[in-house]
Scaffold this active site. Structure first.
Site, mmCIF file in Angstrom:
data_model
loop_
_atom_site.group_PDB
_atom_site.id
_atom_site.type_symbol
_atom_site.label_atom_id
_atom_site.label_comp_id
_atom_site.label_asym_id
_atom_site.label_seq_id
_atom_site.Cartn_x
_atom_site.Cartn_y
_atom_site.Cartn_z
ATOM 1 N N PRO A 63 0.791 -1.243 0.000
ATOM 2 C CA PRO A 63 0.000 0.000 0.000
ATOM 3 C C PRO A 63 0.824 1.294 0.000
ATOM 4 C CG PRO A 63 -0.476 -1.328 1.976
ATOM 5 C CD PRO A 63 0.600 -2.019 1.227
ATOM 6 N N GLU A 64 2.118 1.215 0.214
ATOM 7 C CA GLU A 64 2.904 2.456 0.313
ATOM 8 C C GLU A 64 3.010 3.149 -1.044
ATOM 9 O OE1 GLU A 64 3.434 3.574 3.080
ATOM 10 O OE2 GLU A 64 3.577 1.875 4.445
ATOM 11 N N GLY A 65 3.009 4.472 -1.012
ATOM 12 C CA GLY A 65 3.026 5.270 -2.242
ATOM 13 C C GLY A 65 4.427 5.510 -2.790
ATOM 14 N N ASN A 67 6.195 8.181 -3.111
ATOM 15 C CA ASN A 67 7.130 9.078 -2.425
ATOM 16 C C ASN A 67 7.698 8.486 -1.146
ATOM 17 O OD1 ASN A 67 7.340 11.577 -4.092
ATOM 18 N ND2 ASN A 67 5.126 11.289 -4.019
ATOM 19 N N HIS A 302 0.770 22.375 -3.667
ATOM 20 C CA HIS A 302 0.432 20.950 -3.721
ATOM 21 C C HIS A 302 -0.759 20.705 -2.815
ATOM 22 C CE1 HIS A 302 0.861 16.614 -2.329
ATOM 23 N NE2 HIS A 302 0.332 16.596 -3.530
ATOM 24 N N LEU A 303 -1.837 20.322 -3.448
ATOM 25 C CA LEU A 303 -3.084 20.128 -2.729
ATOM 26 C C LEU A 303 -3.425 18.645 -2.758
ATOM 27 C CD1 LEU A 303 -4.994 22.111 -1.344
ATOM 28 C CD2 LEU A 303 -6.275 22.299 -3.486
ATOM 29 N N ASP A 381 4.848 17.439 -12.064
ATOM 30 C CA ASP A 381 4.182 18.335 -11.111
ATOM 31 C C ASP A 381 5.164 18.777 -10.021
ATOM 32 O OD1 ASP A 381 1.622 18.764 -12.020
ATOM 33 O OD2 ASP A 381 0.700 17.149 -10.850
ATOM 34 N N PHE A 399 4.590 13.535 -0.676
ATOM 35 C CA PHE A 399 4.682 14.202 -1.986
ATOM 36 C C PHE A 399 5.186 15.635 -1.795
ATOM 37 C CE2 PHE A 399 3.265 16.345 -5.778
ATOM 38 C CZ PHE A 399 3.128 15.395 -6.778
#
Ligand SMILES: Nc1nc2c(ncn2[C@@H]2O[C@H](COP(=O)(O)OP(=O)(O)OP(=O)(O)O)[C@@H](O)[C@H]2O)c(=O)[nH]1
Ligand SMILES: *[C@@H]1O[C@H](CO)[C@@H](O)[C@H](O)[C@H]1NC(C)=O
Ligand SMILES: *[C@@H]1O[C@H](CO)[C@@H](O)[C@H](O)[C@H]1NC(C)=O
Length: 439
Positions: A63-65, A67, A302-303, A381, A399
């Site tokens: 599950p880790e993203g 970043n 960054h939203l 981005d 992020f």
């Protein structure tokens, strides 16, 4: 035993094939810069057969993203440096893929080599790394000798007695590897179905990454060792010199930087020359003075939305709250343009555009998305956010943290970087920490 024999036979076969291949290159009369480039690439192969190379592979909790995974790379690079004090270890880069956040439909997003996102030669200037497919080619096939699944200690730790330790222990969670008919272990292995492991055991570890080194050096003879759940171990020295060397070596792939720069020039009137953000492909030469970067004439935001708002976190603003803050920052810093990086759902982006019609976003075409994938778009981005006059991010988003680091490398005044939105009702809105580069 039969399995092991079969494996070594296959390995020998691969090695022989490789040697032939190397010999053929030596015999053929390639000349000039092309031949140099080829030699640079293949010398690792010929040398590997002769050297006593050991390979360190790793993977992270599914599950880790993206970043957080970049952060785990820093820990593994640090472990590799420790291992290399006694032995010729090489770090194998885990292919990217099957990430929870990479949801663009119909885009093939597994088995992605690191070179699609990062400059591998830059990584190599820090520690020896190779892509997974190169590991398969040079080590003799899709076999990993030993997998250690890292885990904590079942008994936890006694309060006030934190100690660093490593022990082979029974697995606490159900193994995500299973034995096939031949006795090999099968598992996810980054989507490479033919990859097999000869052994899988669990290793309880508590402490920083290099706590694993003595175990791997003294008690393990396997040539290739994979650490699964590598996020279990901590940074050796967070934000120390070694941390920053590895972080600085994580230079984004050139094609992504070029696309980001083109976008900056076209829509944001931002160029390195005007903005005082000169960049060197060779990170060892990048040493921008704090405050020397001016940044392009835009506010970058960054939203982070999606799972950050589903939990109704009190440190994340409503869209209205965010827009109010954005307008006040634009006024304060006399900026007419605002660049928005966000993972918001389409519907929410439309709401945002209604509240902030002048906002600028990087919106890839379908063809670009297929080429760059969600990971490449996210990097573009981040690159654009990293070059703004002023940046504001989302509370505890990795992020946003990676953008802070990128701006630190470029030499921005910390006041223009370490900012985050506050929740609408948040009382004590602590701002992010300034982590200074140690060169
Ligand atoms: N293009 C783009 N993608 C984003 C943005 N924010 C989040 N994402 C996507 O959502 C993912 C989640 O953010 P990550 O930071 O990588 O995930 P994480 O490691 O769980 O970190 P957190 O942000 O702390 O959740 C990213 O990897 C991107 O794929 C953004 O501003 N632009
Ligand atoms: C190696 O294994 C032995 C026996 O299990 C253990 O006592 C020793 O502490 C281990 N050494 C290291 C460095 O992990
Ligand atoms: C772009 O920025 C430069 C100075 O940084 C300025 O002189 C120029 O007028 C700007 N161009 C536009 C179109 O805003």
């Amino acid at each position: 035993m039969a399995a092991r024999r079969e494996r070594s036979a296959l390995a020998a076969c691969f090695r022989a094939a490789l040697r032939c291949c190397v010999a053929a290159v030596v015999l053929s009369e390639v000349s000039g810069s092309e031949s140099d480039a080829f030699r640079a690439g293949s010398s690792g192969l010929s040398a590997a057969a002769a050297r006593d190379v050991r390979y360190l592979l790793y993977d992270v909790n599914p599950p880790e993203g993206f970043n957080l995974r970049r952060d785990v790379y820093i820990r593994m690079a640090s472990l590799l440096k420790t291992l290399r004090q006694r032995g010729d270890w090489v770090l194998v880069l885990p292919p990217w893929g099957r990430l929870y956040h990479w949801q663009s439909p119909d885009v093939h997003q597994v088995q992605i080599p690191w070179a699609e996102f990062f400059s591998v030669s830059s990584l190599q200037a820090n520690v020896p790394v190779i892509e997974y497919e190169d590991f398969v080619a040079e080590s003799g096939g899709p076999f990993i000798d030993q997998v250690f699944v890292l885990q904590n200690y079942a008994e936890g730790w006694k309060e006030g007695t934190w100690e660093e330790k490593v022990d082979e222990r029974p697995c606490i969670d159900r193994l995500t590897y299973s034995k096939d008919k031949q006795g090999y272990y099968r598992g996810w292995f980054w989507g490479y179905e033919e990859t097999r492991a000869l052994g899988v055991t669990c290793l309880s570890a508590q402490g920083h990454a290099s706590v694993l080194a003595p175990h791997l050096q003294e008690n393990v003879t396997a040539t290739s060792v994979m650490l699964d759940r590598a996020e279990t171990v901590l940074h050796d020295h967070y934000a120390g010199k070694d941390y920053w060397n590895t972080r600085r070596s994580m230079v984004f792939a050139k094609h992504l930087r070029v696309l980001g720069d083109q976008f900056r020039a076209k829509y944001l009137n931002s160029t390195d020359k005007q903005d005082h953000t000169p960049y060197s492909e060779d990170w060892t030469r990048m040493r921008a003075k704090l405050g020397s970067a001016k940044g392009g004439p835009y506010l970058a935001v960054h939203l982070r939305r999606k799972d950050f708002i589903w939990g109704h976190r009190e440190d994340v603003p409503s869209l209205k709250g965010a827009v109010k803050k954005i307008r006040s920052l634009m006024k304060k810093h006399k900026l007419e343009k605002v660049f928005i990086a966000t993972d918001a759902e389409d519907e929410e982006v439309l709401d945002l555009k209604r509240l902030l019609p002048e906002m600028v976003r990087y919106e890839p075409s379908r063809a670009e998305l297929e080429l760059l994938k969600d990971g490449g778009v996210a990097i573009i981005d981040q690159w654009i956010c990293a070059h703004a006059r002023y940046f504001i991010g989302t509370s505890v988003s990795t992020f946003s943290f990676r953008i802070h680091e990128e701006r630190e490398i470029l030499g921005f005044d910390p006041k223009s970087t370490y900012n985050r939105f506050c929740g609408d009702e948040e009382e004590e809105c602590e701002q992010p920490t300034h982590w200074k580069i140690v060169y």
